[in-house]
Motif scaffolding. Structure first.
Motif, PDB file in Angstrom:
ATOM      1  N   LEU A   1       0.010   7.488   4.013  1.00 52.88           N
ATOM      2  CA  LEU A   1      -0.831   6.879   3.229  1.00 52.88           C
ATOM      3  C   LEU A   1      -2.260   8.159   2.928  1.00 52.88           C
ATOM      4  O   LEU A   1      -2.703   7.861   2.025  1.00 52.88           O
TER       5      LEU A   1
ATOM      6  N   ARG B   1       0.857  -1.169   0.003  1.00 46.47           N
ATOM      7  CA  ARG B   1      -0.048  -0.120  -0.259  1.00 46.47           C
ATOM      8  C   ARG B   1       0.991   1.419  -0.095  1.00 46.47           C
ATOM      9  O   ARG B   1       0.886   2.232  -0.565  1.00 46.47           O
TER      10      ARG B   1
ATOM     11  N   LYS C   1       1.137   4.028  -3.030  1.00 43.12           N
ATOM     12  CA  LYS C   1       0.985   5.266  -2.794  1.00 43.12           C
ATOM     13  C   LYS C   1       2.071   6.329  -3.206  1.00 43.12           C
ATOM     14  O   LYS C   1       1.695   7.284  -3.906  1.00 43.12           O
TER      15      LYS C   1
END
Length: 599
Positions: A332, A112, A116
């Motif tokens: 994030l 993740r 990103k």
């Protein structure tokens, strides 16, 4: 169970005011719910078996002290064996499932975080140090896993074990149990004092870890400069200082975590000694109990020490890990600096005509780099951008690639505003060869195939022949399968550049961007690269940035860019006849060359 954990955590941890801890649990426990369900069930079994050990001590002692009770002895022995067998099996299931869930969390969070990063624009990487990004991707994910493991094990296994043992204690000796629990408030007060120091120390430790990574990166990429300017001692001093800071902070955290053990040891020791003394005096209703009951109570009291100690240390461990979790979620939640249009369209399959219409752009420094620029790059033609350094030539290529968006105005390709186009179809229509050629740490063939991943081996070889690269590749140790090293460390500048051209040829895009593709090459390498470029540019919309005017005199159009504006444009012959900015650049270069030849 999850709602119970949430209510207990919100009451216990100040970090939940930021909702980060609950968000971490909500996202990850849900995704790995099957593995955590198995692990939690196993922990419940472990807690039950641990409490059963204390309970069965009553029957062990009574069976061994009461005469003529051999049958009971064998039953109790079988029960003990069964309890420990079940506990061992449950422990195995707990460890395996918890480890698999934790590893999956680390992998998921790292993917993740990396995704990103890939969604960010170039400006994000210009403003963010790579060492900081490495810290967030590696350390933060590990800390997230550590916190979840700690919470699950503490609030399920340790808490249930402690509750079960306390129940056994009260079942056997209610009054002595109440007396022994007086240590709780004192332990909680001691832990609260320690928590105030943990977060600040961890933040400083993370900063020092980032400095270590930064020093290693700069050493790896700048080793020539370090050697040439004898900077070894200075770099060593930076590393020693960073390492010492990490060591200092790690020792401080270790001391704070370690304090909980002697604190609990001391308090537990006083509690146990008081209970033993009171039981020996046979007061508070101790008289009348069997030896087995008293042994069961003492066993439960002693076994409760370890889970109670782990629970007391949990807050310090979680508070220290929340620094990394906060870093992870900060990245994030970072807004994308260059987002794709919510409803993107595919770029039309046109000849590649590029139009700048009154474009303004700056890099956020307050000084415009491009000012009111209107310019047309004709399809299938070669346009050269020349002018002083810092005039905005490379910025024009960056805007065409959509690495940045203009502040005002539009950039269109075949009539399509590129801000409305999908990234995939836009970049699929463009090939790029820059001055600082970047190669991945992979084989020659893989680096070329990045231009077209589905290309066949024959197509790769054909592209290399067109780029004048096939001959030197054949002489490499493993030919096309030779590893090029980090950023092509095992190749010369000319070889790297020809591989980059081969990659662009293989891509076969209608638009070609060349940014000083031959400026750093020797005469022989430049001749080979120029020959390859002539093949590559045929029939393509080509934009060339060059400081050496000799390489662009044959361009269909030359644009002189000064201070972000179009000073003049036309063919080399027309611009020389006009006697303007291009003529001045021409006289500076060729006049100086003639003077050197005369001398």
């Amino acid at each position: 169970m999850l709602s119970f954990i949430r209510s207990r955590l919100e009451a216990a941890f100040p970090a939940l005011k930021e909702k980060l801890l609950w968000r971490l649990l909500r996202e990850n426990l849900h995704e790995q719910r099957k593995l955590y369900a198995v692990s939690i069930l196993a922990m419940i079994v472990v807690a039950a078996m641990t409490s059963s050990v204390a309970l069965v001590m009553r029957y062990i002692v009574d069976a061994m002290t009461i005469p003529d009770n051999q049958g009971m002895v064998f039953i109790v022995a079988a029960a003990v064996a069964l309890i420990f067998t079940i506990k061992g099996m449950a422990t195995y299931v707990q460890v395996v499932s918890l480890t698999r869930a934790g590893n999956r969390i680390v992998a998921t969070q790292q993917v993740r975080l990396y995704d990103k990063l890939l969604r960010q624009g170039v400006s994000f990487f210009n403003l963010t140090e790579s060492s900081d990004l490495l810290m967030r991707v590696t350390q933060s994910a590990q800390m997230a896993r550590m916190i979840i493991d700690m919470i699950v094990t503490s609030f399920v296994r340790d808490l249930l074990t402690l509750i079960g043992l306390v129940i056994v204690m009260f079942y056997q000796q209610p009054v002595l149990s109440a007396i022994s629990l007086l240590i709780g408030p004192a332990a909680i007060f001691g832990i609260r004092v320690l928590l105030r120091k943990v977060r600040k120390i961890m933040e400083m430790e993370m900063a020092s870890l980032a400095e270590i990574i930064k020093v290693i990166q700069e050493t790896s990429t700048g080793i020539r400069i370090i050697k040439a300017f004898a900077l070894e001692e200075r770099m060593s001093s930076r590393m020693v200082k960073a390492v010492r800071e990490v060591e200092k902070r790690s020792n401080a955290i270790s001391r704070l975590e370690a304090i909980t053990s002697p604190l609990m040891d001391t308090l537990s020791g006083f509690a146990i000694s008081a209970v033993v003394a009171l039981s020996a005096l046979q007061i508070f209703g101790v008289q009348g109990t069997t030896p087995g009951q008293l042994m069961s109570f003492v066993t439960a009291l002693l076994m409760a020490y370890e889970p109670a100690k782990r629970l007391s240390r949990m807050r310090i461990t979680i508070e220290s890990g929340m620094v990394g979790v906060r870093m992870m979620f900060t990245l994030l939640d970072q807004p994308d600096t260059l987002a794709e249009h919510p409803d993107p369209v595919a770029m039309p399959k046109g000849p590649g005509r590029i139009v700048f219409d009154r474009v303004h752009f700056g890099y956020g420094t307050g000084r415009p780099v491009i000012s009111d620029l209107s310019l047309v790059f004709e399809a299938g033609k070669t346009t050269a951008l020349v002018g002083p350094s810092g005039g905005g030539k490379s910025t024009i290529l960056n805007l065409i690639l959509r690495l940045y968006d203009p502040g005002e105005g539009t950039v269109t390709i075949d009539g399509q505003d590129i801000r409305m186009a999908s990234f995939a179809t836009l970049r699929d229509r463009i090939s790029f060869v820059g001055q600082d050629t970047f190669l991945f740490s992979a084989s020659v063939s893989d680096n070329i195939r990045f231009g077209s991943p589905s290309a066949s081996e024959d197509a790769v070889i054909a592209a290399c022949k067109a780029a004048n690269a096939h001959e030197f590749i054949e002489h490499l140790p493993q030919g096309y399968h030779t590893q090029v090293g980090e950023n092509g460390a095992f190749l010369s500048g000319g070889q790297k550049q020809r591989l980059a051209i081969a990659r662009a040829i293989l891509r076969d895009a209608p638009i070609l961007l060349l940014d000083e593709a031959t400026s750093a090459l020797d005469s022989r390498s430049e001749a080979l690269v120029q020959e390859a470029l002539q093949r590559l540019t045929k029939g393509r919309t080509t934009i060339v940035i060059a400081h050496r005017l000799s390489t662009v005199l044959g361009a269909d159009k030359i644009c002189v860019i000064e201070a972000g504006r179009l000073a003049e444009e036309g063919s080399a012959k027309a611009l020389l006849a006009r006697g303007g900015a291009f003529r001045s650049l021409y006289d500076q270069q060729f006049g100086a060359a003639q003077a050197r030849n005369t001398a």
